[in-house]
Design an enzyme around this catalytic site. Structure first.
Site, short mmCIF file in Angstrom:
data_model
loop_
_atom_site.label_atom_id
_atom_site.label_comp_id
_atom_site.label_asym_id
_atom_site.label_seq_id
_atom_site.Cartn_x
_atom_site.Cartn_y
_atom_site.Cartn_z
N ALA A 23 0.96 -1.16 -0.16
CA ALA A 23 -0.18 -0.01 -0.02
C ALA A 23 0.90 1.13 -0.08
O ALA A 23 0.54 2.29 -0.65
CB ALA A 23 -1.00 0.13 1.24
N PHE A 34 -3.66 0.91 5.15
CA PHE A 34 -4.32 0.14 6.09
C PHE A 34 -3.55 0.77 7.61
O PHE A 34 -4.28 1.02 8.45
CB PHE A 34 -4.70 -1.25 5.89
CG PHE A 34 -5.60 -1.50 5.19
CD1 PHE A 34 -6.66 -2.53 5.54
CD2 PHE A 34 -6.03 -0.78 3.92
CE1 PHE A 34 -7.52 -2.86 4.95
CE2 PHE A 34 -7.04 -1.30 3.29
CZ PHE A 34 -7.96 -2.30 3.70
N ILE A 104 -4.60 -2.74 -5.22
CA ILE A 104 -5.76 -3.28 -5.98
C ILE A 104 -6.24 -2.04 -6.87
O ILE A 104 -7.28 -2.10 -7.41
CB ILE A 104 -7.10 -3.80 -5.13
CG1 ILE A 104 -7.38 -2.62 -4.21
CG2 ILE A 104 -6.49 -5.00 -4.55
CD1 ILE A 104 -8.68 -3.05 -3.36
N HIS A 120 -3.97 -9.48 -4.79
CA HIS A 120 -5.17 -9.21 -4.09
C HIS A 120 -6.10 -8.74 -5.17
O HIS A 120 -7.32 -8.19 -4.71
CB HIS A 120 -4.83 -8.29 -2.91
CG HIS A 120 -4.24 -8.70 -1.99
ND1 HIS A 120 -3.53 -8.01 -0.95
CD2 HIS A 120 -3.62 -10.18 -1.65
CE1 HIS A 120 -2.75 -8.96 -0.13
NE2 HIS A 120 -2.91 -10.03 -0.34
N CYS A 131 -23.44 -14.80 -13.53
CA CYS A 131 -23.75 -15.13 -14.88
C CYS A 131 -22.08 -14.89 -15.50
O CYS A 131 -21.77 -15.04 -16.57
CB CYS A 131 -24.65 -14.38 -15.79
SG CYS A 131 -24.27 -12.62 -15.96
N CYS A 149 -26.41 -7.46 -11.54
CA CYS A 149 -26.73 -7.49 -13.05
C CYS A 149 -28.05 -7.76 -13.22
O CYS A 149 -28.84 -8.20 -12.38
CB CYS A 149 -25.87 -8.57 -13.10
SG CYS A 149 -25.67 -9.40 -14.94
N CYS A 151 -29.36 -10.01 -14.50
CA CYS A 151 -29.74 -11.53 -14.47
C CYS A 151 -30.13 -11.44 -13.07
O CYS A 151 -30.72 -12.75 -12.69
CB CYS A 151 -28.51 -12.34 -14.67
SG CYS A 151 -27.31 -12.36 -13.58
N ILE A 230 8.85 5.82 -0.94
CA ILE A 230 9.24 5.03 -1.91
C ILE A 230 9.47 5.89 -3.18
O ILE A 230 10.42 5.63 -4.07
CB ILE A 230 8.65 3.78 -2.24
CG1 ILE A 230 9.44 2.79 -3.29
CG2 ILE A 230 7.29 3.89 -2.52
CD1 ILE A 230 8.89 1.25 -3.20
#
EC number: 2.3.1.286
Length: 240
Positions: A23, A34, A104, A120, A131, A149, A151, A230
């Site tokens: 992260a 986190f 993510i 992750h 579906c 969705c 469906c 970083i």
């Protein structure tokens, strides 16, 4: 020789670098982590974040899950920072073989990295749990309540929740890259989330680099440690 000069020398002499990040790589892009002082674990919610991001909570309390997910995991307008860009530059130069990330947010790909292993998953991919139809982020971000969705199925983000297993193919590929690396750079991670953090045990080389704002339990194993943001550190690396 300074720590930064040592890192530069190792990068100059390597063409099989693997980067493993968490992260902290994206905090300079405005995405909260986190575990820092301002991270999600230090904010007040009805339940701890690891509970709200668990599979059982998703299954039992979907509306609360998606409310938390939209507010805290979907960040609009985030752009790659110097760390993302430098890693993409190293890959383009033929030095970096893969980015293995616990994030993510898709920022590595947005910066131009091609070989990105997302341990992750990603908020950019979503599928109907009935579906299998694919949806982009907007289907979840712009829905009210539980996104569905046509469906009738729930549109579930392709992120690995607590209690869910990592994708076996992605994990095996990550292990293979780490085993073969001659230089492993680990950055922006506290190395406390398993099984992802355990993957670095597969590295048997003698150039293990840790770049982090704070100390980690793995510092004693590192051949080189650099303390600081970083993006600020990698941004000083020269390629070519």
């Amino acid at each position: 020789m300074t720590q930064l000069e040592q890192l530069q020398a190792w990068i100059d002499g390597s063409d099989n670098i693997v980067f493993f990040g968490g992260a902290g790589v994206s905090t300079e892009s405005g995405i909260p982590d986190f575990r820092s002082v301002d991270g999600l674990y230090h904010q007040q919610f009805a339940y701890p974040p690891e509970v709200m991001l668990s599979h059982s909570f998703y299954a039992r309390h979907p509306e609360e899950f998606f409310d938390f997910y939209r507010k805290k995991l979907l960040v609009k307008g985030a752009e790659p920072n110097a760390a993302h860009r430098k890693l993409a530059e190293l890959e383009e130069a033929g030095k970096l073989r893969a980015v293995i990330t616990q994030n993510i947010d898709g920022l590595h790909q947005l910066a131009g990295s091609r070989e990105v292993l997302e341990l992750h998953g990603s908020t950019l991919r979503n599928h109907c749990d009935r579906c299998g139809r694919f949806y982009d982020t907007s289907a979840v971000a712009e829905a009210s309540g539980v996104p569905r969705c046509p469906c009738g199925g729930v549109i579930k983000p392709d992120v690995v929740l607590y209690e869910e297993a990592l994708d076996s193919d992605v994990t095996l590929r990550a292990v293979d890259y780490i085993r073969k690396a001659d230089l492993l750079i680990i950055g922006g991670t506290s190395l406390v989330v398993y099984p992802a953090a355990g993957l670095i045990d597969y590295y048997s080389g003698d150039k293990l680099v840790l770049i982090n704002k704070g100390a980690t339990a793995m510092d004693a194993r590192a051949d080189l440690t650099l303390s600081g943001p970083i993006g600020e550190i990698l941004g000083q690396i020269k390629v070519g």
